[in-house]
Design an enzyme around this catalytic site. Structure first.
Site, PDB file in Angstrom:
ATOM      1  N   GLY A  48     -15.427 -10.061 -13.759  1.00  0.00           N
ATOM      2  CA  GLY A  48     -16.468 -10.924 -13.652  1.00  0.00           C
ATOM      3  C   GLY A  48     -16.059 -12.326 -14.318  1.00  0.00           C
TER       4      GLY A  48
ATOM      5  N   HIS B 190     -13.075   2.843 -17.103  1.00  0.00           N
ATOM      6  CA  HIS B 190     -13.298   1.490 -16.817  1.00  0.00           C
ATOM      7  C   HIS B 190     -13.319   0.585 -18.125  1.00  0.00           C
ATOM      8  CE1 HIS B 190     -15.237  -2.133 -15.820  1.00  0.00           C
ATOM      9  NE2 HIS B 190     -15.037  -1.590 -14.508  1.00  0.00           N
TER      10      HIS B 190
ATOM     11  N   LYS C  64     -21.954  -0.908 -11.214  1.00  0.00           N
ATOM     12  CA  LYS C  64     -22.134  -0.923 -12.518  1.00  0.00           C
ATOM     13  C   LYS C  64     -23.616  -0.529 -12.866  1.00  0.00           C
ATOM     14  CE  LYS C  64     -18.253  -3.836 -12.859  1.00  0.00           C
ATOM     15  NZ  LYS C  64     -17.557  -5.047 -13.717  1.00  0.00           N
TER      16      LYS C  64
ATOM     17  N   SER D  98     -12.592  -9.919 -10.030  1.00  0.00           N
ATOM     18  CA  SER D  98     -12.802 -10.988  -9.453  1.00  0.00           C
ATOM     19  C   SER D  98     -12.313 -10.916  -7.937  1.00  0.00           C
ATOM     20  CB  SER D  98     -12.154 -12.144 -10.238  1.00  0.00           C
ATOM     21  OG  SER D  98     -13.050 -12.340 -11.345  1.00  0.00           O
TER      22      SER D  98
ATOM     23  N   GLU E 101     -15.246  -1.537 -19.314  1.00  0.00           N
ATOM     24  CA  GLU E 101     -16.420  -1.523 -20.028  1.00  0.00           C
ATOM     25  C   GLU E 101     -16.811  -0.294 -20.739  1.00  0.00           C
ATOM     26  OE1 GLU E 101     -18.482  -2.743 -16.354  1.00  0.00           O
ATOM     27  OE2 GLU E 101     -17.293  -4.603 -16.554  1.00  0.00           O
TER      28      GLU E 101
ATOM     29  N   GLU F 281      -7.178  -3.205 -13.196  1.00  0.00           N
ATOM     30  CA  GLU F 281      -8.164  -4.070 -13.477  1.00  0.00           C
ATOM     31  C   GLU F 281      -7.830  -4.739 -14.875  1.00  0.00           C
ATOM     32  OE1 GLU F 281     -11.851  -3.248 -11.465  1.00  0.00           O
ATOM     33  OE2 GLU F 281     -11.956  -1.964 -13.252  1.00  0.00           O
TER      34      GLU F 281
ATOM     35  N   ASN G 214     -18.086  -0.968  -7.299  1.00  0.00           N
ATOM     36  CA  ASN G 214     -18.558  -0.505  -8.547  1.00  0.00           C
ATOM     37  C   ASN G 214     -19.683  -1.223  -8.988  1.00  0.00           C
ATOM     38  OD1 ASN G 214     -19.008   0.331 -11.242  1.00  0.00           O
ATOM     39  ND2 ASN G 214     -17.437  -0.614 -12.030  1.00  0.00           N
TER      40      ASN G 214
HETATM   41  P1  13P Z   1     -15.791  -7.850 -10.761  1.00  0.00           P
HETATM   42  O1  13P Z   1     -15.234  -7.747  -9.197  1.00  0.00           O
HETATM   43  O2  13P Z   1     -17.142  -8.196 -10.671  1.00  0.00           O
HETATM   44  O3  13P Z   1     -14.854  -9.012 -11.416  1.00  0.00           O
HETATM   45  O4  13P Z   1     -15.484  -6.447 -11.384  1.00  0.00           O
HETATM   46  C1  13P Z   1     -14.417  -5.701 -11.350  1.00  0.00           C
HETATM   47  C2  13P Z   1     -14.609  -4.396 -11.764  1.00  0.00           C
HETATM   48  O5  13P Z   1     -15.056  -4.244 -13.071  1.00  0.00           O
HETATM   49  C3  13P Z   1     -14.813  -3.364 -10.748  1.00  0.00           C
HETATM   50  O6  13P Z   1     -14.738  -2.044 -11.701  1.00  0.00           O
END
Ligand code: 13P
Length: 245
Positions: free
Chosen positions: A171, A95, A10, A207, A97, A165, A8
């Site tokens: 992150g 997601h 982003k 992560s 976010e 997740e 992803n």
């Molecule tokens: P990270 O791997 O950067 O923690 O992000 C995970 C994520 O949100 C994938 O959709």
């Protein structure tokens, strides 16, 4: 079950040149892995990335689709119909976010899922608890509430993947233990089975990197990974894909 490793991207990278370079590197990486590989570029980079990956086995997906309709007066939105026309195989939905920055609720997410399923996309439904919910032992109840979005939608199992997740793992460099992920994934699978949806892949995200991927991949109920930061570095992404192969 074949495993999935999905990047992803982003709101990255900043330039088209970097996005296309990453796509070329992923195309090469896919030849060294036997898992199912996918990536989700931004809509702006989608067409160029798909063009590079069109003859490869790599799935290219959308990060989101419009909830309101497939075409029409929805300024700033991109529809499920349009992403399929551009060659998308799947879309992320829900997601964390999107849930936190855009206030997406189950009502909105149900509409998105309906549009995506209608046009033949695979939906990667993202779910996960916050740190407070985790600390208070509410994880499984939160996931049940998030999975209730599927009630009455009649989603074919071939068009569904779940990405677990934990919000606090995204992150941050923090991850639950593999045992904790296993308990959670078993719960998710049981929930889906109780809705009549069997044999759906459940990916872990939060992560994931080239250090922890091997251990995650050894767990039989972790059917792959949804990778954020580490998917932007072709070498790390390739190592993660190899771990799940
Ligand atoms: P990270 O791997 O950067 O923690 O992000 C995970 C994520 O949100 C994938 O959709």
């Amino acid at each position: 079950m074949i495993k999935y490793v999905i990047g992803n991207w982003k709101l990255n990278p900043a330039t088209l040149a970097d996005a296309t370079a990453l796509a070329h590197a992923i195309s090469l990486a896919s030849k060294q892995a036997s898992c199912h590989i996918g990536c989700c570029p931004t809509f702006l980079h989608f067409g160029a990335v798909k063009e590079i990956l069109k003859d490869s086995s790599v799935w290219v997906g959308a990060q989101d689709v419009c909830a309101f309709g497939k075409m029409g007066a929805f300024t700033g939105d991109v529809s499920a119909t349009q992403v399929v026309d551009m060659g998308a195989n799947f879309t992320l939905i829900g997601h964390s976010e999107r849930r936190s920055y855009h206030g997406e609720t189950n009502v909105v997410l149900a509409d998105k899922i309906r549009h995506a399923i209608d046009v033949g996309l695979v939906v990667v439904l993202c779910i996960g608890e916050t740190k407070t919910q985790y600390d208070q032992g509410e994880t499984l109840a939160v996931l049940d509430e998030q999975l209730s979005v599927l009630h009455g939608l009649d989603v074919p199992k071939q068009q569904l993947l779940i990405a677990y997740e934990p919000v606090w793992a995204i992150g941050t460099g923090l991850t639950p233990t593999v045992d904790e992920v296993a308990i959670t994934h078993r719960h998710i699978k049981a929930n889906l089975a109780s809705q009549g949806i069997d044999d759906v892949g459940v990916l872990y995200g939060g992560s994931v990197n080239d250090n922890n991927a091997k251990e995650l991949a050894t767990c039989e109920v972790i059917d792959g990974a949804l990778v954020g930061g580490a998917s932007l570095k072709a070498e790390s992404f390739s190592l993660i894909a190899q771990a799940f192969s």
